[in-house]
Enzyme design. Structure first.
Site, mmCIF file in Angstrom:
data_model
loop_
_atom_site.group_PDB
_atom_site.id
_atom_site.type_symbol
_atom_site.label_atom_id
_atom_site.label_comp_id
_atom_site.label_asym_id
_atom_site.label_seq_id
_atom_site.Cartn_x
_atom_site.Cartn_y
_atom_site.Cartn_z
ATOM 1 C CG ASP A 17 -1.893 -1.183 1.219
ATOM 2 O OD1 ASP A 17 -1.956 -1.918 0.220
ATOM 3 O OD2 ASP A 17 -2.563 -1.373 2.243
ATOM 4 C CE LYS A 83 -3.780 -4.533 1.008
ATOM 5 N NZ LYS A 83 -4.299 -3.662 2.057
ATOM 6 C CB CYS A 117 -1.956 -3.110 5.642
ATOM 7 S SG CYS A 117 -3.557 -2.289 5.403
#
Length: 204
Positions: A17, A83, A117
């Site tokens: 990310d 996602k 994450c």
């Protein structure tokens, strides 16, 4: 005399990310990107498969451009998927990861956020039986205080928390491997940034 072999035989690089829109919010975001660039260069030299994700790309934007993922002359990840889940181990990425074969791998995780994450990705990989390295000079969060808490938890869960340079040399394991000279040149090229990134992200 047998030919030298690498110490880590099935490494993979997971980039979590690192999107442009997070740049103003994440503590020392540019340092995380800088270390990730070094690891991406190593992935090209050592032929390490790369997997990357974005979080809600339509809202939060693309991966930051200086990583060069999917760009001409850059790194083509095995998977670069979007996602909504916090873990990177979503079906689309898992499907591509499993194409590497059934063997357990040595996965290095970088990106953001450390306590969300990165943590959930690491826990899923550990649960699946992989050895996981979390790179301390390549992870961060919006609130810098979250980072040492997350890293302490991940150590307790069984992940290896280490530095980018330590991991690169462990990945090679032997100065006699064919790629060592090119890797040593790359390490020297990034040496100033490595020092600055460690000072910014790994304060004791």
């Amino acid at each position: 005399m047998a030919a030298p072999t690498r110490r880590l035989v099935r490494p993979a690089l997971f980039i979590c990310d690192l999107q442009e829109k997070f740049r103003p919010a994440i503590h020392e975001f540019a340092r995380v990107v800088s270390t990730t660039q070094k690891l991406l260069k190593a992935s090209q030299i050592l032929d390490i498969p790369v997997f990357a994700t974005t979080q809600l790309r339509a809202k939060l934007g693309e991966t930051c451009p200086e990583l060069g993922l999917d760009a001409e002359g850059g790194v083509k990840p095995m998977a670069h998927v979007d996602k909504s889940a916090f873990s990177m181990m979503v079906p689309d990425l898992r499907k591509e990861f499993e194409k590497l074969g059934p063997e357990k791998r040595e996965v290095v995780v970088v990106g953001i956020e450390s306590h969300i994450c990165v943590t959930q990705t690491t826990l899923d990989l550990l649960r699946d039986g992989h050895k996981v390295y979390v790179i301390a000079d390549a992870v961060s969060s919006c609130n810098k205080q979250e980072v040492p808490i997350a890293l302490a938890r991940l150590r307790a869960e069984g992940a290896v928390v280490t530095s980018s340079e330590s991991w690169l040399y462990e990945c090679m394991g032997d100065a006699s491997i064919g790629e060592f000279k090119e890797m040593a040149k790359s390490v020297k090229e990034f040496s100033k940034g490595t020092k600055e990134n460690l000072e910014a992200l790994c304060k004791m």
